[in-house]
Scaffold this motif. Structure first.
Motif, PDB file in Angstrom:
ATOM      1  N   THR A  41       0.816  -1.225   0.000  1.00 11.01           N
ATOM      2  CA  THR A  41       0.000   0.000   0.000  1.00 11.01           C
ATOM      3  C   THR A  41       0.844   1.268   0.000  1.00 11.01           C
ATOM      4  O   THR A  41       1.958   1.284   0.534  1.00 11.01           O
ATOM      5  N   PRO A  42       0.316   2.387  -0.573  1.00 14.24           N
ATOM      6  CA  PRO A  42       1.002   3.681  -0.472  1.00 14.24           C
ATOM      7  C   PRO A  42       0.876   4.239   0.943  1.00 14.24           C
ATOM      8  O   PRO A  42       0.181   3.654   1.792  1.00 14.24           O
ATOM      9  N   GLY A  43       1.504   5.383   1.198  1.00 16.66           N
ATOM     10  CA  GLY A  43       1.562   5.936   2.552  1.00 16.66           C
ATOM     11  C   GLY A  43       0.230   6.238   3.202  1.00 16.66           C
ATOM     12  O   GLY A  43       0.080   6.106   4.416  1.00 16.66           O
ATOM     13  N   ASN A  44      -0.763   6.641   2.403  1.00 20.06           N
ATOM     14  CA  ASN A  44      -2.049   7.051   2.990  1.00 20.06           C
ATOM     15  C   ASN A  44      -3.030   5.885   3.172  1.00 20.06           C
ATOM     16  O   ASN A  44      -4.124   6.068   3.692  1.00 20.06           O
ATOM     17  N   VAL A  45      -2.639   4.694   2.709  1.00 20.22           N
ATOM     18  CA  VAL A  45      -3.528   3.529   2.817  1.00 20.22           C
ATOM     19  C   VAL A  45      -2.875   2.469   3.696  1.00 20.22           C
ATOM     20  O   VAL A  45      -1.684   2.193   3.575  1.00 20.22           O
ATOM     21  N   VAL A  46      -3.658   1.894   4.607  1.00 21.69           N
ATOM     22  CA  VAL A  46      -3.131   0.814   5.438  1.00 21.69           C
ATOM     23  C   VAL A  46      -4.036  -0.416   5.284  1.00 21.69           C
ATOM     24  O   VAL A  46      -5.250  -0.321   5.379  1.00 21.69           O
ATOM     25  N   ALA A  47      -3.405  -1.561   4.972  1.00 26.94           N
ATOM     26  CA  ALA A  47      -4.129  -2.840   4.909  1.00 26.94           C
ATOM     27  C   ALA A  47      -3.757  -3.619   6.156  1.00 26.94           C
ATOM     28  O   ALA A  47      -2.576  -3.796   6.455  1.00 26.94           O
ATOM     29  N   MET A  48      -4.771  -4.048   6.900  1.00 23.95           N
ATOM     30  CA  MET A  48      -4.482  -4.668   8.192  1.00 23.95           C
ATOM     31  C   MET A  48      -5.443  -5.801   8.508  1.00 23.95           C
ATOM     32  O   MET A  48      -6.512  -5.916   7.919  1.00 23.95           O
ATOM     33  N   ARG A  49      -5.014  -6.650   9.441  1.00 19.54           N
ATOM     34  CA  ARG A  49      -5.868  -7.723   9.947  1.00 19.54           C
ATOM     35  C   ARG A  49      -6.320  -7.315  11.347  1.00 19.54           C
ATOM     36  O   ARG A  49      -5.499  -7.259  12.265  1.00 19.54           O
ATOM     37  N   PRO A  50      -7.610  -6.996  11.521  1.00 16.88           N
ATOM     38  CA  PRO A  50      -8.068  -6.458  12.804  1.00 16.88           C
ATOM     39  C   PRO A  50      -8.279  -7.495  13.905  1.00 16.88           C
ATOM     40  O   PRO A  50      -8.662  -7.156  15.008  1.00 16.88           O
TER      41      PRO A  50
END
Length: 343
Positions: A57-66
Motif C-alpha cells: 500500500t502507499p503511505g495514505n492507505v493501510v491494509a491490516m488484519r483487525p
C-alpha cells in the motif's frame, strides 16, 4: 437472499471470516483483512481485495488484519469489516439478522463483550456466542449427544482450540495461541536465518500450503520463491524444500501436541478411554498441513483424522446451532468465569 432476514452463523477467524446463512449454507468466505484510507478513515476494500494489498500500500492507505490470536485487536476496524461482510450477505433484508459467532475457549469476558458489541454495531439484531470446539465438533458431524467422549482439535489462524465433548457439552477445553500465523512466522524466521533472505507472511503461507509438513515426508519436494536479500537489498530467487519447512514448523507443531496431551491429562479416565476408542478429530485450515494427523497420532497413541471441509467446520457448526437459537443464551457466556469455577 430473502427480504425477511435469515439467521447467520459466523466463524470470525483470525485468517478468514466464513458466514453460514440459515437455509442457504456457506454464503461468504473472505480473508479477515481490511484496507483503510488513513486520512479519511474510509474503508477502501475488505476481504480478498484487501489481502492482495498487504505489504503493497502507499503511505495514505493501510491494509491490516483487525483480529489477532482469535480475538479482536482493533475494535473499530473489526466493526467496519463485519459491517461490509454483512452488507454483502443481507443486502436487501428489511430485518436485521440474529447471529451466532464462534469464540476461542480462552476468550476473556472483555473479549466476549467486544465481539458482541462489534457485531451489533455492524448490523446484527441479536448476538449469541458459541465456543469453537463445540462449533467445530458440530460441523465435523460428531455425535456427542450421549455420555460417550469425543475430542476435537480446531487449528485455525490465530488459536488452536482443544475440546473434550460429551452429553451435548464441553467437559474440558483449552486454547493455545499457536496456529497458522505461528507457522507462517516460523517459516519467515527460518528462511531469514538459513538463507539470509526476507520473505513476507503471504509468501510464507504459500510455502506452508505447497511444501509444508509437520511430519517427515517419504519424498522430499521443493519449490522456488522470491525474497529480499538482506545483504544487497535486492530481489533474490531461493529454493525451499519440504525438509526446510519441517524444520521450521517442528517447534510450533510440538507446542500444539503438548497442549493436546495436557488436556488429556486433565480429562477423566472414562472419557480418555472413549477418546482412544473414537479417535481425535482435527478441524481448521491449519489442520490440513501435511502430516498433522500423523504427528498427533504418534504423540498421543490414538487414532487421528482430519474432518471433511476442515476449514469450514466451525461455520457449519454455528449454522447447525441456528436450529436451537431460541433456546440459547443471548450475549456473553462467561467462558473465563466458568473455567475458574471448574478449577
Amino acid at each position: 437472499m430473502s427480504i425477511f432476514s435469515r439467521d447467520l452463523g459466523i466463524d470470525l477467524g483470525t485468517a478468514n471470516v466464513v458466514i453460514y446463512a440459515d437455509g442457504k449454507g456457506i454464503v461468504l468466505r473472505e480473508p479477515s483483512v481490511v484496507a483503510v484510507d488513513k486520512n479519511t478513515g474510509k474503508v477502501l476494500k475488505v476481504g480478498s481485495a484487501a489481502r492482495n494489498m498487504l505489504g503493497r500500500t502507499p503511505g495514505n492507505v493501510v491494509a491490516m488484519r483487525p483480529l489477532r490470536d482469535g480475538v479482536i485487536s482493533d475494535y473499530e476496524m473489526t466493526e467496519k469489516m463485519l459491517s461490509e461482510f454483512l452488507r454483502m450477505v443481507v443486502r436487501y433484508a428489511f430485518v436485521k439478522p440474529r447471529v451466532i459467532i464462534s469464540v476461542p475457549s480462552g476468550v476473556t469476558g472483555i473479549e466476549e463483550r467486544a465481539v458482541i458489541q462489534a457485531a451489533m454495531e455492524a448490523g446484527a439484531r441479536r448476538v449469541y456466542l458459541s465456543e469453537e470446539p463445540l462449533a467445530a465438533a458440530l460441523g465435523a458431524n460428531l455425535d456427542f449427544s450421549g455420555p460417550d467422549g469425543h475430542m476435537v482439535v480446531d487449528i485455525g489462524g490465530g488459536t488452536t482450540d482443544i475440546g473434550v465433548l460429551t452429553m451435548n457439552g464441553i467437559a474440558n477445553s483449552s486454547s493455545v495461541k499457536v496456529a497458522g500465523d505461528s507457522f507462517d512466522e516460523a517459516i519467515v524466521k527460518y528462511v531469514r536465518k538459513k538463507q539470509g533472505v526476507l520473505i513476507g507472511l503471504n509468501t510464507a503461507e504459500e510455502l506452508k500450503i505447497t511444501v509444508g509438513c509437520v511430519y517427515e515426508r517419504p519424498e522430499q519436494i521443493e519449490t522456488q520463491t522470491k525474497g529480499r536479500d538482506l545483504k544487497t537489498g535486492l530481489a533474490k530467487d531461493i529454493v525451499v524444500s519440504s525438509a526446510d519447512i519441517f524444520e521450521a514448523l517442528k517447534r510450533p507443531a510440538r507446542q500444539i501436541t503438548d497442549e493436546i496431551l495436557a488436556v488429556l491429562e486433565q480429562t477423566t479416565p472414562e472419557l480418555v478411554a472413549d477418546i482412544a476408542k473414537n479417535g481425535i478429530v482435527l478441524t481448521g485450515g491449519s489442520s490440513q498441513i501435511w502430516g498433522m494427523d500423523k504427528l498427533v497420532q504418534e504423540r498421543t497413541g490414538m487414532q487421528c483424522s482430519v474432518a471433511d471441509d476442515a476449514d469450514t467446520c466451525v461455520a457449519y457448526g454455528c449454522g447447525k446451532s441456528l436450529s436451537w437459537i431460541n433456546h440459547m443464551q443471548e450475549g456473553a457466556i462467561n467462558i473465563a468465569r466458568r473455567r475458574l469455577l471448574k478449577e
